[in-house]
Design a protein around this motif. Structure first.
Motif, PDB file in Angstrom:
ATOM      1  N   PHE A 195       6.827 -16.473  18.123  1.00 55.02           N
ATOM      2  CA  PHE A 195       5.769 -16.996  17.258  1.00 55.02           C
ATOM      3  C   PHE A 195       4.582 -17.478  18.081  1.00 55.02           C
ATOM      4  O   PHE A 195       3.433 -17.082  17.836  1.00 55.02           O
ATOM      5  CB  PHE A 195       6.329 -18.128  16.393  1.00 55.02           C
ATOM      6  N   LEU A 205       2.793 -14.574  19.700  1.00 47.46           N
ATOM      7  CA  LEU A 205       1.915 -13.836  18.786  1.00 47.46           C
ATOM      8  C   LEU A 205       0.584 -14.560  18.598  1.00 47.46           C
ATOM      9  O   LEU A 205      -0.490 -13.946  18.616  1.00 47.46           O
ATOM     10  CB  LEU A 205       2.649 -13.718  17.448  1.00 47.46           C
ATOM     11  N   MET A 206       0.669 -15.868  18.454  1.00 49.54           N
ATOM     12  CA  MET A 206      -0.543 -16.668  18.251  1.00 49.54           C
ATOM     13  C   MET A 206      -1.434 -16.623  19.490  1.00 49.54           C
ATOM     14  O   MET A 206      -2.647 -16.430  19.384  1.00 49.54           O
ATOM     15  CB  MET A 206      -0.174 -18.126  17.949  1.00 49.54           C
ATOM     16  N   PHE A 259       2.302 -26.215  14.715  1.00 45.92           N
ATOM     17  CA  PHE A 259       3.101 -25.490  13.718  1.00 45.92           C
ATOM     18  C   PHE A 259       4.588 -25.612  14.034  1.00 45.92           C
ATOM     19  O   PHE A 259       5.419 -25.883  13.185  1.00 45.92           O
ATOM     20  CB  PHE A 259       2.740 -23.995  13.719  1.00 45.92           C
ATOM     21  N   VAL A 305       1.970 -12.970  10.997  1.00 43.60           N
ATOM     22  CA  VAL A 305       1.484 -14.279  11.433  1.00 43.60           C
ATOM     23  C   VAL A 305       1.037 -15.112  10.240  1.00 43.60           C
ATOM     24  O   VAL A 305       1.463 -16.246  10.064  1.00 43.60           O
ATOM     25  CB  VAL A 305       0.333 -14.145  12.437  1.00 43.60           C
ATOM     26  N   ALA A 315       2.895 -24.122   7.321  1.00 44.89           N
ATOM     27  CA  ALA A 315       2.326 -25.221   8.086  1.00 44.89           C
ATOM     28  C   ALA A 315       0.932 -25.573   7.591  1.00 44.89           C
ATOM     29  O   ALA A 315       0.352 -24.871   6.778  1.00 44.89           O
ATOM     30  CB  ALA A 315       2.295 -24.840   9.554  1.00 44.89           C
ATOM     31  N   LEU A 372       4.311 -14.944  28.138  1.00 43.27           N
ATOM     32  CA  LEU A 372       4.555 -13.621  27.552  1.00 43.27           C
ATOM     33  C   LEU A 372       3.252 -12.972  27.107  1.00 43.27           C
ATOM     34  O   LEU A 372       3.018 -11.786  27.339  1.00 43.27           O
ATOM     35  CB  LEU A 372       5.464 -13.761  26.329  1.00 43.27           C
TER      36      LEU A 372
END
Lengths: 300, 275
Positions: free
Chosen positions: A178, A181-182, A227, B265, B272, A98
């Motif tokens: 998530f 995005l990272m 994570f 974010v 974490a 993505l």
């Protein structure tokens, strides 16, 4: 009032201590004390229905001794491992794809990115409700589509073969944004010169990805996977609503087993022991991953 | 191949993005459209894609106990946000300005309290609440959410304070101002956007919680996420109400997260470990 240099310093230090103390007291009271209390209860055969069981320390390690011989506990670890590995794998892979797809400087794409984040910010129980709908044979668009294609779908969440997969799919839907995005953030730090130089040298798009982009984003793939791995024990709402741990114990992860023990069968003491072991495992895995990350950095 | 053709969004890419987005969002849109259908329309097979939307599910919720659970959610989320900010913002400032030896260890320890799976806290909290009578109270929920959000506030706010030059504060201090005054009159106004973003994230965490509310409440303090699940009862599932309830629970989340998407974010990774 005139203050000297050291006077200012002293006053500042006092203020810093004053600003920090209330938080530390609160965190000690609501995080450290409960953790200690959890360990204490894990040393007792505490059942809410048995008076005196909360303070019975005659056999402190009994609960821990029972764990290796408890097939449901052993099974729950295996289920958690399968669920975590599968969902983290797909979340990292799809998140990366993505991010690659959406890493273009275009107004429309930048606008669209926000909508890709929706699953991640939704309340976890609403995500579970959404997938409950999708997996409900009588009203689901999925089953209608299958019927239109002359396929017969089993009831996914109650099927021995597909129940865990149905949780993996829902968890992947929820958390791929998530990792996306990272990875996107990492992609945007790659200097253009690298791929331009590779282009001039006649590299194909695939070669650029493999030799330029991938090495650059590997650390962030590892970190976001880490994570997600740590957080994958929190898939509680999905399991609670979609399968209830079933059929049988096929989707019963350790977190859910501990919940059932404490709040369904009142085995508080034993549940605490299960929780303590689970916590140790999560901490162990986190520390192991941090250590691996440091080692890799040192080698590079 | 030129540089621009590599980086510009081609029409093929735009189509791929649109298709992916539709696939990704269709489960969510399915819930949304169902909340505007009558029960008959929901059970119709094949499902009608074109229908006259009705608000009857929402009206039914308004007149049911669900509205009380929304109030419970609002109260516990906003009160716990206010408390977490009250304790956490000064602590974040202190950590930012303190250059002592234990700084990193302390920041890490604060973060660790957020890492653990909620069940580790629920068992002790449940027993303690049962003992002092805080089960099924808003106060009980506020206490859990505050403790859960406090590390987030400290973690989110510290970088904001880090960006304010110390020399600015020193100038005021030399002029004779007290540290307290410098903090409230000079530093705090400069980090207002950070406080707003942090507040929204705290609110969302408490608002989104299902697990703590499931275990620590029964009827009086039941929050909206738990109330939605209660529509799935033994007498049959009220899909219309479930869909409308779910849509109401996610409404503030969608609005707020648009407002703070820049900080999402850092907010989401606060649970974490920092590697």
């Amino acid at each position: 009032m005139e203050l000297t240099e050291s006077g200012i310093d002293l006053e500042r230090r006092r203020f810093i201590a004053f600003a920090l103390t209330p938080s530390l007291i609160v965190l000690f009271a609501v995080a450290v004390l409960p953790a200690i209390y959890l360990i204490v209860t894990s040393l007792t055969p505490f059942q809410l229905t048995t008076p005196g069981s909360a303070t019975d320390f005659s056999e402190p390690l009994r609960n821990y001794g029972l764990l290796p011989g408890d097939p449901r506990f052993v099974n729950s670890l295996a289920v958690q491992a399968k669920l975590s590995v599968a969902s983290v794998f797909f979340q990292v892979l799809l998140g990366m794809l993505l991010a690659l797809l959406l890493n273009v400087p275009s107004r429309f794409v930048e606008f669209a990115r926000t909508f890709f984040l929706i699953p991640m910010v939704l309340p976890p129980i609403v995500v579970a409700v959404i997938w409950k709908l999708i997996y409900a044979p009588d009203i689901s668009p999925l089953y209608y589509a299958a019927q239109a294609l002359h396929l017969t779908l089993p009831a996914l969440t109650s099927s021995v073969d597909f129940a865990l997969t149905s949780i993996v799919i829902a968890d992947t839907w929820e958390w791929t944004p998530f990792t996306f995005l990272m990875v996107l953030a990492a992609l945007q730090t790659i200097p253009d010169e690298y791929s331009e130089a590779a282009l001039v040298d006649g590299a194909s798009k695939l070669q650029i990805f493999w030799y330029v982009t991938l090495p650059f984003i590997t650390p962030i793939l590892v970190i976001s996977g880490m994570f997600r791995l740590i957080d994958s024990v929190k898939a509680f709402p999905l399991i609670f609503l979609l399968t209830g741990g079933g059929p049988g114990t096929i989707t019963e992860v350790t977190n859910y087993y501990a919940y059932l023990l404490a709040f369904d069968t009142n085995e508080i003491g034993y549940s605490s022991a299960v929780t303590v072991v689970m916590l140790l495992l999560v901490c162990g895995i986190s520390l192991g991953l941090v250590w691996m990350g440091r080692r890799k950095e040192a080698l590079a | 191949m030129s540089e621009s053709s590599l980086r510009k969004a081609t029409s093929g890419r735009l189509i791929a993005i649109t298709v992916t987005l539709i696939i990704l969002l269709s489960p969510f849109l399915w819930l949304l459209q169902m909340s505007f259908k009558t029960n008959d329309q929901i059970l119709q097979f094949p499902p009608p894609l074109i229908f006259t939307p009705t608000l009857e599910n929402y009206v039914a919720l308004w007149h049911s106990a669900f509205s009380a659970s929304i109030v419970n959610s609002l109260m516990s989320a906003s009160l716990s946000t206010a408390l977490a900010l009250l304790f956490g913002v000064p602590a974040a400032y202190a950590l930012s300005r303190w250059s002592g030896r234990g700084k990193h260890g302390l920041s890490f320890a604060i973060l660790v309290t957020r890492m653990a799976p909620p069940i580790a806290f629920t068992i002790p909290f449940f027993l303690f609440y049962r003992w002092i009578g805080l089960l099924d109270t808003i106060t009980g929920l506020v206490l859990v959410y505050t403790s859960f959000n406090l590390p987030l506030v400290i973690w989110m706010m510290q970088p904001f304070f880090d960006t304010i030059p110390v020399s600015l504060e020193e100038a005021a201090l030399v002029d004779g101002a007290r540290t307290r005054t410098v903090f409230t009159k000079i530093v705090l106004p400069m980090v207002t956007p950070g406080i707003a973003a942090t507040a929204i994230l705290c609110f969302l965490y408490a608002w989104n919680d299902f697990f703590f509310a499931l275990i620590l409440t029964r009827t009086n303090a039941r929050t909206a996420p738990v109330a939605v699940v209660n529509f799935m009862n033994y007498e049959g599932w009220e899909w219309g109400k479930i869909a409308a309830g779910g849509s109401l629970v996610m409404a503030p989340v969608l609005i707020f997260s648009l407002a703070v998407r820049r900080y999402l974010v850092s907010g989401l990774t606060a649970g974490a470990v920092k590697g």
